[in-house]
Design a protein around this motif. Structure first.
Motif, PDB file in Angstrom:
ATOM      1  N   CYS A  52      -4.682  -4.999  14.978  1.00  0.00           N
ATOM      2  CA  CYS A  52      -5.970  -4.645  15.595  1.00  0.00           C
ATOM      3  C   CYS A  52      -7.138  -4.993  14.693  1.00  0.00           C
ATOM      4  CB  CYS A  52      -6.015  -3.171  15.973  1.00  0.00           C
ATOM      5  SG  CYS A  52      -5.856  -2.035  14.592  1.00  0.00           S
ATOM      6  N   LEU A  53      -6.851  -5.498  13.474  1.00  0.00           N
ATOM      7  CA  LEU A  53      -7.912  -5.950  12.584  1.00  0.00           C
ATOM      8  C   LEU A  53      -8.190  -7.436  12.756  1.00  0.00           C
ATOM      9  CD1 LEU A  53      -6.810  -4.162   9.281  1.00  0.00           C
ATOM     10  CD2 LEU A  53      -8.613  -3.433  10.843  1.00  0.00           C
ATOM     11  N   LYS A  54      -7.345  -8.096  13.530  1.00  0.00           N
ATOM     12  CA  LYS A  54      -7.455  -9.538  13.680  1.00  0.00           C
ATOM     13  C   LYS A  54      -8.352  -9.941  14.826  1.00  0.00           C
ATOM     14  CE  LYS A  54      -2.843 -10.282  11.740  1.00  0.00           C
ATOM     15  NZ  LYS A  54      -1.477 -10.782  12.002  1.00  0.00           N
ATOM     16  N   GLU A  55      -8.868  -9.003  15.568  1.00  0.00           N
ATOM     17  CA  GLU A  55      -9.743  -9.307  16.684  1.00  0.00           C
ATOM     18  C   GLU A  55     -10.839  -8.265  16.771  1.00  0.00           C
ATOM     19  OE1 GLU A  55      -7.780  -7.663  20.554  1.00  0.00           O
ATOM     20  OE2 GLU A  55      -6.189  -8.658  19.400  1.00  0.00           O
ATOM     21  N   ASP A  56     -11.812  -8.537  17.600  1.00  0.00           N
ATOM     22  CA  ASP A  56     -12.930  -7.599  17.739  1.00  0.00           C
ATOM     23  C   ASP A  56     -12.523  -6.482  18.696  1.00  0.00           C
ATOM     24  OD1 ASP A  56     -15.356  -6.414  17.549  1.00  0.00           O
ATOM     25  OD2 ASP A  56     -16.389  -7.777  18.925  1.00  0.00           O
ATOM     26  N   ASP A  57     -11.661  -5.629  18.201  1.00  0.00           N
ATOM     27  CA  ASP A  57     -11.116  -4.541  19.004  1.00  0.00           C
ATOM     28  C   ASP A  57     -12.042  -3.331  18.915  1.00  0.00           C
ATOM     29  OD1 ASP A  57      -9.648  -2.509  20.156  1.00  0.00           O
ATOM     30  OD2 ASP A  57      -7.726  -3.269  19.397  1.00  0.00           O
ATOM     31  N   LYS A  58     -12.570  -2.928  20.055  1.00  0.00           N
ATOM     32  CA  LYS A  58     -13.527  -1.817  20.059  1.00  0.00           C
ATOM     33  C   LYS A  58     -12.861  -0.493  19.685  1.00  0.00           C
ATOM     34  CE  LYS A  58     -13.001  -0.866  25.010  1.00  0.00           C
ATOM     35  NZ  LYS A  58     -13.715  -0.763  26.299  1.00  0.00           N
ATOM     36  N   ASP A  59     -11.519  -0.426  19.775  1.00  0.00           N
ATOM     37  CA  ASP A  59     -10.806   0.817  19.476  1.00  0.00           C
ATOM     38  C   ASP A  59     -10.300   0.887  18.039  1.00  0.00           C
ATOM     39  OD1 ASP A  59     -11.066   1.750  22.122  1.00  0.00           O
ATOM     40  OD2 ASP A  59      -9.351   0.538  22.750  1.00  0.00           O
ATOM     41  N   VAL A  60     -10.626  -0.126  17.209  1.00  0.00           N
ATOM     42  CA  VAL A  60     -10.033  -0.186  15.881  1.00  0.00           C
ATOM     43  C   VAL A  60     -10.389   1.026  15.033  1.00  0.00           C
ATOM     44  CG1 VAL A  60     -11.925  -1.567  14.943  1.00  0.00           C
ATOM     45  CG2 VAL A  60      -9.694  -1.628  13.847  1.00  0.00           C
ATOM     46  N   GLU A  61     -11.639   1.500  15.105  1.00  0.00           N
ATOM     47  CA  GLU A  61     -12.019   2.665  14.308  1.00  0.00           C
ATOM     48  C   GLU A  61     -11.220   3.901  14.708  1.00  0.00           C
ATOM     49  OE1 GLU A  61     -14.259   0.496  15.283  1.00  0.00           O
ATOM     50  OE2 GLU A  61     -15.267  -0.120  13.441  1.00  0.00           O
ATOM     51  N   SER A  62     -11.028   4.062  16.016  1.00  0.00           N
ATOM     52  CA  SER A  62     -10.264   5.219  16.496  1.00  0.00           C
ATOM     53  C   SER A  62      -8.815   5.144  16.051  1.00  0.00           C
ATOM     54  CB  SER A  62     -10.336   5.295  18.028  1.00  0.00           C
ATOM     55  OG  SER A  62     -11.661   5.497  18.458  1.00  0.00           O
ATOM     56  N   VAL A  63      -8.254   3.943  16.082  1.00  0.00           N
ATOM     57  CA  VAL A  63      -6.873   3.761  15.629  1.00  0.00           C
ATOM     58  C   VAL A  63      -6.748   4.127  14.157  1.00  0.00           C
ATOM     59  CG1 VAL A  63      -5.056   2.064  15.197  1.00  0.00           C
ATOM     60  CG2 VAL A  63      -6.329   2.006  17.351  1.00  0.00           C
ATOM     61  N   MET A  64      -7.678   3.626  13.342  1.00  0.00           N
ATOM     62  CA  MET A  64      -7.620   3.906  11.913  1.00  0.00           C
ATOM     63  C   MET A  64      -7.880   5.382  11.614  1.00  0.00           C
ATOM     64  SD  MET A  64      -6.678   1.320  10.277  1.00  0.00           S
ATOM     65  CE  MET A  64      -6.062  -0.140  11.101  1.00  0.00           C
ATOM     66  N   ASN A  65      -8.776   5.980  12.362  1.00  0.00           N
ATOM     67  CA  ASN A  65      -9.013   7.419  12.194  1.00  0.00           C
ATOM     68  C   ASN A  65      -7.740   8.210  12.449  1.00  0.00           C
ATOM     69  OD1 ASN A  65     -11.704   7.017  11.667  1.00  0.00           O
ATOM     70  ND2 ASN A  65     -12.398   7.486  13.743  1.00  0.00           N
ATOM     71  N   SER A  66      -7.039   7.821  13.490  1.00  0.00           N
ATOM     72  CA  SER A  66      -5.811   8.525  13.849  1.00  0.00           C
ATOM     73  C   SER A  66      -4.761   8.371  12.766  1.00  0.00           C
ATOM     74  CB  SER A  66      -5.287   7.980  15.182  1.00  0.00           C
ATOM     75  OG  SER A  66      -4.183   8.735  15.633  1.00  0.00           O
ATOM     76  N   ILE A  67      -4.621   7.148  12.227  1.00  0.00           N
ATOM     77  CA  ILE A  67      -3.660   6.915  11.149  1.00  0.00           C
ATOM     78  C   ILE A  67      -4.015   7.754   9.923  1.00  0.00           C
ATOM     79  CG2 ILE A  67      -2.791   5.200   9.508  1.00  0.00           C
ATOM     80  CD1 ILE A  67      -3.073   3.098  11.714  1.00  0.00           C
ATOM     81  N   VAL A  68      -5.286   7.770   9.574  1.00  0.00           N
ATOM     82  CA  VAL A  68      -5.726   8.541   8.409  1.00  0.00           C
ATOM     83  C   VAL A  68      -5.461  10.029   8.608  1.00  0.00           C
ATOM     84  CG1 VAL A  68      -7.753   9.279   7.109  1.00  0.00           C
ATOM     85  CG2 VAL A  68      -7.424   6.866   7.633  1.00  0.00           C
ATOM     86  N   SER A  69      -5.746  10.544   9.803  1.00  0.00           N
ATOM     87  CA  SER A  69      -5.555  11.978  10.058  1.00  0.00           C
ATOM     88  C   SER A  69      -4.094  12.365   9.899  1.00  0.00           C
ATOM     89  CB  SER A  69      -6.054  12.340  11.452  1.00  0.00           C
ATOM     90  OG  SER A  69      -5.222  11.788  12.464  1.00  0.00           O
ATOM     91  N   LEU A  70      -3.179  11.485  10.321  1.00  0.00           N
ATOM     92  CA  LEU A  70      -1.750  11.764  10.163  1.00  0.00           C
ATOM     93  C   LEU A  70      -1.334  11.643   8.700  1.00  0.00           C
ATOM     94  CD1 LEU A  70      -0.273   9.872  13.254  1.00  0.00           C
ATOM     95  CD2 LEU A  70      -0.596  12.336  12.983  1.00  0.00           C
ATOM     96  N   LEU A  71      -1.895  10.670   8.013  1.00  0.00           N
ATOM     97  CA  LEU A  71      -1.560  10.460   6.608  1.00  0.00           C
ATOM     98  C   LEU A  71      -1.956  11.661   5.760  1.00  0.00           C
ATOM     99  CD1 LEU A  71      -0.441   8.453   4.560  1.00  0.00           C
ATOM    100  CD2 LEU A  71      -2.711   7.419   4.401  1.00  0.00           C
ATOM    101  N   LEU A  72      -3.048  12.297   6.118  1.00  0.00           N
ATOM    102  CA  LEU A  72      -3.560  13.402   5.304  1.00  0.00           C
ATOM    103  C   LEU A  72      -2.725  14.672   5.419  1.00  0.00           C
ATOM    104  CD1 LEU A  72      -7.422  13.048   5.841  1.00  0.00           C
ATOM    105  CD2 LEU A  72      -6.103  12.473   3.804  1.00  0.00           C
ATOM    106  N   ILE A  73      -1.940  14.806   6.482  1.00  0.00           N
ATOM    107  CA  ILE A  73      -1.147  16.027   6.623  1.00  0.00           C
ATOM    108  C   ILE A  73       0.240  15.898   6.007  1.00  0.00           C
ATOM    109  CG2 ILE A  73      -2.364  16.679   8.724  1.00  0.00           C
ATOM    110  CD1 ILE A  73       0.051  15.809  10.337  1.00  0.00           C
ATOM    111  N   LEU A  74       0.566  14.721   5.502  1.00  0.00           N
ATOM    112  CA  LEU A  74       1.850  14.544   4.830  1.00  0.00           C
ATOM    113  C   LEU A  74       1.852  15.226   3.473  1.00  0.00           C
ATOM    114  CD1 LEU A  74       2.686  10.772   5.487  1.00  0.00           C
ATOM    115  CD2 LEU A  74       3.654  12.756   6.648  1.00  0.00           C
ATOM    116  N   GLU A  75       3.061  15.518   2.974  1.00  0.00           N
ATOM    117  CA  GLU A  75       3.170  16.058   1.624  1.00  0.00           C
ATOM    118  C   GLU A  75       2.667  15.017   0.625  1.00  0.00           C
ATOM    119  OE1 GLU A  75       5.499  15.791   3.825  1.00  0.00           O
ATOM    120  OE2 GLU A  75       6.661  17.644   4.064  1.00  0.00           O
ATOM    121  N   THR A  76       2.109  15.487  -0.479  1.00  0.00           N
ATOM    122  CA  THR A  76       1.500  14.602  -1.470  1.00  0.00           C
ATOM    123  C   THR A  76       2.451  13.516  -1.944  1.00  0.00           C
ATOM    124  OG1 THR A  76       0.062  16.393  -2.266  1.00  0.00           O
ATOM    125  CG2 THR A  76       0.367  14.513  -3.723  1.00  0.00           C
TER     126      THR A  76
END
Length: 393
Positions: A52-76
């Motif tokens: 989704c970084l290879k094209e002008d995807d209007k949803d890319v920020e939302s996708v990355m936000n979602s990935i980050v939110s999941l990453l932050l709840i993992l154990e350190t």
């Protein structure tokens, strides 16, 4: 800490939604979650998220936000490898394609000068760097990646580079010696690329100062680079602090150390002799002989001004190797640097020095400072006693 919720579903369903979305964009990923748990799902998602970084995807920020939110709840302990993988994907995206997104995932609010189209979102992005715990080791990975991105966008001024803050992070993250050297070297190079020479010099001194007698030889390249950068900087005139650094001391006996010593305490004549004997060496460093000569003239004047409060034009001509008609112009330019303060007596053909910066500051200079402060103290006491006498009279 609280984690931002971008959609009101469970983490497992969120991972499933991401899988489905990425598969719809052509990614080779199953729509079914893994039995290994959320961290395995995230590993699969991050592996293909660059689609989704290879094209002008209007949803890319939302996708990355979602990935980050999941990453932050993992154990350190599970965050580090996944964080490194995500940062690699972002760094490999085409240069200039989405600098705002990559910077947001660090700790920067993008600026209009990046000339990118921003996506308005109802919920602000919880950036990856500040979302992690203060002492999370994975923050080191994010910060290093952030430095690289900021340097490529010429945006180093928008990320934290204050030396005291960086020192605190190095301590909080409990970095190994190699990692400490890596982040400092990375930051130095980024600051140099972004024309922040003063800040870069401080970081390099910090880097070289972190070496010990045992590993100083490993910093040969850094020490060499530090000296050349300092000599080449038109706004740097004091170099004695470099001689005290262990990696620089390790270079004793080499041409680069001899050259530095001349700029620390030598005169123009010493530099000219060195250049005549080592012209090819100076050229190999990428240094300008004309610029070196101009700097050495100023440094020579500074050294003369420490010892003499009045300097004749004839002495200046001889020591600075300039014709008589250029003496006044040279003195005016020297005063503009604020390294020496003086005035010209045209009638007497001399320069009267009021103040100058010491090229070196050792035991003798500390003693002079102590004597001056002690003299001021005594004079103030005399003034105080005089005022007391008047008030009681």
């Amino acid at each position: 800490m609280s984690v931002p919720a971008f959609i009101d579903i469970t983490e497992e369903d969120q991972a499933s939604e991401l899988r489905s979305y990425l598969k719809s964009k052509g990614a080779e990923i199953s729509e079914e979650n893994s039995e290994g748990g959320l961290h395995v799902d995230l590993a699969h998602i991050i592996e293909v998220c660059d689609i989704c970084l290879k094209e002008d995807d209007k949803d890319v920020e939302s996708v990355m936000n979602s990935i980050v939110s999941l990453l932050l709840i993992l154990e350190t302990e599970k965050q580090e490898a996944l964080t490194e993988s995500l940062c690699e994907k972002l760094l490999k995206s085409r240069e200039g394609e989405r600098p705002s997104l990559r910077l947001q995932l660090g700790c920067v609010k993008p600026k209009p000068c990046f000339r990118v189209k921003y996506v308005n979102m109802a919920s602000r992005l919880r950036n990856l760097f500040h979302g992690m715990e203060e002492n999370a080791p994975a923050r080191y990975i994010v910060y290093c990646s952030l430095i690289k991105v900021a340097a490529s966008c010429n945006a180093i001024q928008y990320i934290p580079t204050d030396l005291d803050q960086v020192r605190k992070w190095i301590s909080d993250w409990n970095l190994t010696v190699d990692k400490k050297h890596h982040v400092l070297r990375l930051l130095y190079e980024a600051l140099v690329d972004c024309k922040k020479s003063d800040a870069a010099a401080k970081i390099m001194v910090e880097l070289l100062g972190s070496y010990t007698e045992d590993n100083a030889s490993q910093a040969r390249v850094d020490a060499h680079r530090c000296i050349v950068r300092a000599l080449n900087d038109q706004n740097t005139f004091l170099f004695d602090h470099l001689l005290a650094l262990k990696p620089v001391r390790f270079l004793e006996g080499e041409h680069i150390h001899d050259l530095l010593t001349i700029f620390v305490s030598g005169k123009l004549a010493a530099y000219v002799k060195f250049y005549q004997n080592n012209k090819d060496f100076i050229d190999s460093l990428g240094l300008s002989h004309e610029q070196n000569t101009a700097k050495m003239r100023l440094l020579t004047l500074m050294g003369m001004a420490v010892e003499n409060k009045e300097i004749s034009f004839d002495t200046l001509q001889q020591e600075l190797q300039i014709p008589e008609e250029e003496v006044e112009a040279f003195v005016i330019d020297a005063v503009r640097t604020k390294m020496v303060y003086c005035k010209i007596d045209q009638t007497q053909r001399k320069v009267i020095v009021s103040h100058t910066t010491h090229r070196t500051f050792g035991k003798q200079q500390w003693q002079q400072l102590y004597d001056s402060l002690n003299s001021w103290k005594q004079n103030l006491n005399q003034v105080r006693n005089s005022l007391l006498s008047l008030s009681t009279a």
